[in-house]
Structures are given as structure tokens and as C-alpha cells.
Design a protein around this motif. Structure first.
Motif, PDB file in Angstrom:
ATOM      1  N   THR A  48      31.943  30.587  37.677  1.00 58.75           N
ATOM      2  CA  THR A  48      32.839  31.690  36.818  1.00 58.75           C
ATOM      3  C   THR A  48      34.514  31.624  36.425  1.00 58.75           C
ATOM      4  O   THR A  48      34.157  32.436  35.526  1.00 58.75           O
ATOM      5  N   ALA A  66      36.527  31.500  36.805  1.00 54.71           N
ATOM      6  CA  ALA A  66      37.649  32.190  38.123  1.00 54.71           C
ATOM      7  C   ALA A  66      39.151  31.802  37.986  1.00 54.71           C
ATOM      8  O   ALA A  66      39.264  31.059  38.811  1.00 54.71           O
ATOM      9  N   ARG A  97      33.378  41.350  38.288  1.00 55.21           N
ATOM     10  CA  ARG A  97      34.247  40.844  37.702  1.00 55.21           C
ATOM     11  C   ARG A  97      35.246  42.293  39.076  1.00 55.21           C
ATOM     12  O   ARG A  97      35.214  43.504  38.797  1.00 55.21           O
ATOM     13  N   HIS A 148      44.499  38.831  34.069  1.00 59.29           N
ATOM     14  CA  HIS A 148      43.591  37.250  34.381  1.00 59.29           C
ATOM     15  C   HIS A 148      41.984  36.898  35.156  1.00 59.29           C
ATOM     16  O   HIS A 148      41.852  38.729  35.663  1.00 59.29           O
ATOM     17  N   ASN A 149      41.409  36.460  35.767  1.00 62.10           N
ATOM     18  CA  ASN A 149      39.972  36.320  36.035  1.00 62.10           C
ATOM     19  C   ASN A 149      39.887  36.312  37.221  1.00 62.10           C
ATOM     20  O   ASN A 149      39.934  34.980  38.153  1.00 62.10           O
TER      21      ASN A 149
END
Length: 439
Positions: A154, A156, A184, A248-249
Motif C-alpha cells: 500500500t 504506507a 486508509r 501521511h499514508n
């Protein structure tokens, strides 16, 4: 030959350092954690809670593990040294204890994030690409390889492992998140009184398991920022996650088990009732947590003990256990044990009845005693003719703790106080008798 997917995951696990946060007190377990941290609490007949995240790491291929300790950690450290001290550093594997040591200041660990921050130099020395932060006080089985793979796929910066929990159960207890269609994280509330529901499931919410995966450099950057932030509680749920989800992810990873239908097994045994219930689940014919599954063993330290023994077989007394789990070194001498879980070296003397009880290691039960719906702490010596769990008022009068659901907790200190009280009462009666004779 192993598949490409397995090879991919094995590479990820080798590049991961796991830090288990095991410094919590577990105050809702009351006297059960007076002398031990919650991760050191016994569970399942022969294990301690810390064995579950540690076994998950080893079975997942993560062989570099640190354990951050703080609250009354002696029994936890002793157990880890005995059970997990055989790993070879020169082979790239280790299970190390990281006690609070004021590495970056004059304070002990001030929160979950601070516990990681104070060990950044140790983590950096391991040169991991990913850091996995794990809670040390939950009981579950999980392959962390799938979690790591999803984190990388992903893109992330951080991944939060989560599980569906009833809203009523989560209120004031768990961190709760809201996610979009791609998982998310859009919102994170730490222990809210009114948890947000999952769309289409008004009675359920998405709760954090306290397990996180970070890209290493991103983690260090956020820990430094948090350490400099005025008023921060130095906690992942309260401070780190809410501060990063917008820019942010941050993704959620729903915990699932392909081998099980419905919700996978995960227990926060943080109260006396939940602790008793989780142990009682294990004595059912087909418990959801299968401790007999050789494909995913739970490792621990175990003393070399003789097999459990059941003696006497006549109408007056018969040593027997039904729908129960009895560990090595136990002796059931002319008594009946039903729907109970006995840890190692428990000795039940004759003419006793034990029902729906959890007896921790080394408990001795005197003759003619009856115990029902109770937790008996380690090395307690129950006097002969004692009755526990049948009369709430009497249990309270004896100084035992009775939970909301009527589970009775008995510890050595409670028994010692009761013996002192009874001795004083006897001395008072003798004194009164002597005075009466003089008169």
C-alpha cells in the motif's frame, strides 16, 4: 521450492525489528498484577501472556525482537531469560530485554511512543527497514508476514492492525479508527466514550490492537517531532497517530484468519472477568484458540515435571477431572475437578470439589474444600474446609475480591490476612473466656 510470495514475505520479516511493549501494569486485574506486569500473567495452563506475541514473531520469521519492560518486571524478565534466551546473535536473531534506563533524559517510559523513542539507538543499531510495535498483553495467534506485505504494497508510512469490536466493549478501552474504502485511516480516537460505528454495522467499531508497522526512518522522525511537541502524552494513540493521518499514508490492516469463519480469536484479558472467561474457553471441547495446533505452536518455558496424576477410585473419594485442562506435576487426590483449568504443580487433596476455576501454578487445596467460579493465584494454600465462590457475602468478609460477574480472586496476601484475622478472633475469644472464669 518455496513460492515467490513466501520468499517475498520472508525477506520482509528478515528486514523487520519487532519491539514488544511489555511494561504495563494491568490495573484492572487488581491483585493479580500486584507483583507482576500484565504480560507476565499466567494464561492457558502453562503459558504467560507475553508468550503469544513472542511466538507470533518467531513463527512469522521475525527473529530480532526487543521487549520494553518497566512495571514490576522481575518475573517477566526471569521468564523471558528462561524461555527465550537461546537465540544466537551471530545468526541474526535475538530476543533482548530493554528495561527503562533513562537513555534520553531523567524520566522513565512516559508512554508507548516514549518507550520506543528511548530505545531508538538500539533499534538503529539493528539496521531494520521496518519496525513493528506490538502490544505485549493480548492473547491471539497471527502471522505478521501478511501484515508486513500489505504495509509495503500500500506504500504506507504506518500501518495499524485492527479488529472489529462491539462498541459497548470498546468504549473507554480501545483506540477506535474510521477508514475509507481503501482502509486508509481518516480519523483516530483514543479510548472514546462514544466510539464511531463501522458503516452498515451500527453495533461494531474498528478497534486498534496496539500493533503498528512503521518505515524505520519515518518512525524515528515522528518520535523526534513528538518528543519536542509541547504537551504531548508521548503515546501512539493519543498523539502520534492523530498528528500524522492527514499528511501521511496511514492504513488500517483488518486482522483476519483464513482458517476461521467470522472474527478471529483475539482477547484482551485485562479484567478479572475477561481473564477467567478466556481461560474457561480453553476447556471447551473445541475452543477457538487451538493450543494443540502444531503448525503454529505457542512457545514457552516449562519445567520438567512428572505427568499429572489422579489417585483413589472408590465411592468415598475418586480422583477425576471432567471437561478440564490439567498440567504436568498436578495431583488430584480423591477429588473431583469439573470445567476447570489447572496450571502446573497444583495439588488437590481429598474430598474436594473444583468447578469452573482457574488454579495457577503451585496451588494447594486442603481437604474438604469447595471452589467454584474462582481464580486462585500462584502458590496459594487453601485451608481445609474452605468454601470459595458459593456465598458472595462470606467471600467478601474473608477479604477476597469478587468481580462484577461474581468471579472470586484469592491471593496469598488475602489468605495471610484472613489467617491473621481468624487467629486474632480466637485469641479474643480465649481472653473473653478467661475473664468470664475470673468473674
Amino acid at each position: 521450492m518455496p513460492s515467490y510470495a513466501n520468499r517475498y514475505i520472508s525477506n520482509l520479516t528478515r528486514e523487520t525489528y519487532a519491539l514488544i511493549l511489555a511494561g504495563g501494569r494491568g490495573s484492572r486485574l487488581h491483585e493479580l498484577t500486584d507483583w507482576r506486569a500484565k504480560p507476565a500473567v499466567y494464561f492457558g495452563g502453562k503459558f504467560r501472556i507475553i508468550d503469544f506475541p513472542l511466538s507470533n514473531c518467531i513463527n512469522s520469521g521475525i527473529r530480532r525482537v526487543g521487549i520494553a519492560t518497566q512495571y514490576k518486571s522481575h518475573s517477566l524478565i526471569r521468564h523471558v531469560n528462561r524461555a527465550w534466551g537461546h537465540f544466537k546473535k551471530e545468526l541474526g536473531e535475538s530476543v533482548e530485554i530493554l528495561p527503562a534506563s533513562q537513555r534520553y533524559g531523567d524520566e522513565w517510559y512516559c508512554g508507548t511512543a516514549d518507550a520506543v523513542f528511548q530505545n531508538m539507538d538500539i533499534i538503529r543499531h539493528e539496521l531494520p527497514k521496518y519496525v513493528m510495535i506490538l502490544s505485549g498483553d493480548h492473547v491471539y495467534r497471527m502471522d505478521y508476514g501478511a501484515l508486513l506485505a500489505k504495509h509495503v504494497e500500500t506504500g504506507a508510512d504506518m500501518t495499524v492492525c485492527c479488529i472489529e469490536v462491539p462498541r459497548e466493549e470498546a468504549a473507554g478501552t480501545f483506540g477506535v479508527m474510521t477508514v475509507d474504502g481503501d482502509n486508509r485511516v481518516k480519523r483516530f480516537d483514543e479510548k472514546p466514550q462514544e466510539p464511531s460505528a463501522i458503516p452498515g454495522k451500527p453495533d461494531q467499531c474498528l478497534a486498534s490492537m496496539g500493533n503498528y508497522v512503521f518505515n524505520t526512518e519515518f518512525l524515528f522522525e515522528q518520535l523526534k517531532n513528538d518528543a519536542e511537541r509541547e504537551g504531548s502524552g508521548r503515546d501512539f494513540g493519543h498523539d502520534i497517530i492523530p498528528a500524522i493521518i492527514e499528511e501521511h499514508n496511514v492504513f488500517a490492516f483488518p486482522f483476519s484468519d483464513p482458517s476461521q469463519h467470522g472474527q478471529p480469536y483475539w482477547r484482551d484479558v485485562g479484567t478479572l472477568d475477561s481473564f477467567w472467561e478466556a481461560n474457561m474457553e480453553l476447556v471447551t471441547p473445541e475452543p477457538q484458540l487451538d493450543l494443540y495446533d502444531a503448525s503454529w505452536p505457542i512457545w514457552t518455558y516449562q519445567e520438567q515435571l512428572a505427568p499429572a496424576k489422579f489417585v483413589f477410585d472408590n465411592d468415598e473419594r475418586r480422583g477425576m477431572a471432567v471437561d478440564s485442562t490439567v498440567s504436568g506435576g498436578c495431583i488430584i487426590s480423591g477429588s473431583t475437578v469439573r470445567k476447570s483449568l489447572l496450571f502446573s504443580k497444583v495439588h488437590v487433596h481429598s474430598y474436594c470439589t473444583i468447578e469452573e476455576a482457574v488454579l495457577l501454578p503451585g496451588v494447594i487445596v486442603g481437604r474438604n474444600s469447595r471452589i467454584r467460579r474462582a481464580i486462585i493465584d500462584r502458590s496459594c494454600e487453601i485451608p481445609a474446609d474452605m468454601c470459595i465462590g458459593y456465598d458472595v457475602e462470606q467471600d467478601i468478609a474473608n477479604g477476597f475480591r469478587v468481580s462484577k460477574k461474581g468471579i472470586v480472586l484469592v491471593t496469598r496476601d488475602m489468605l495471610s490476612a484472613l489467617a491473621t484475622k481468624q487467629k486474632q478472633a480466637e485469641q479474643y475469644q480465649v481472653s473473653e473466656h478467661k475473664q468470664a472464669e475470673v468473674i
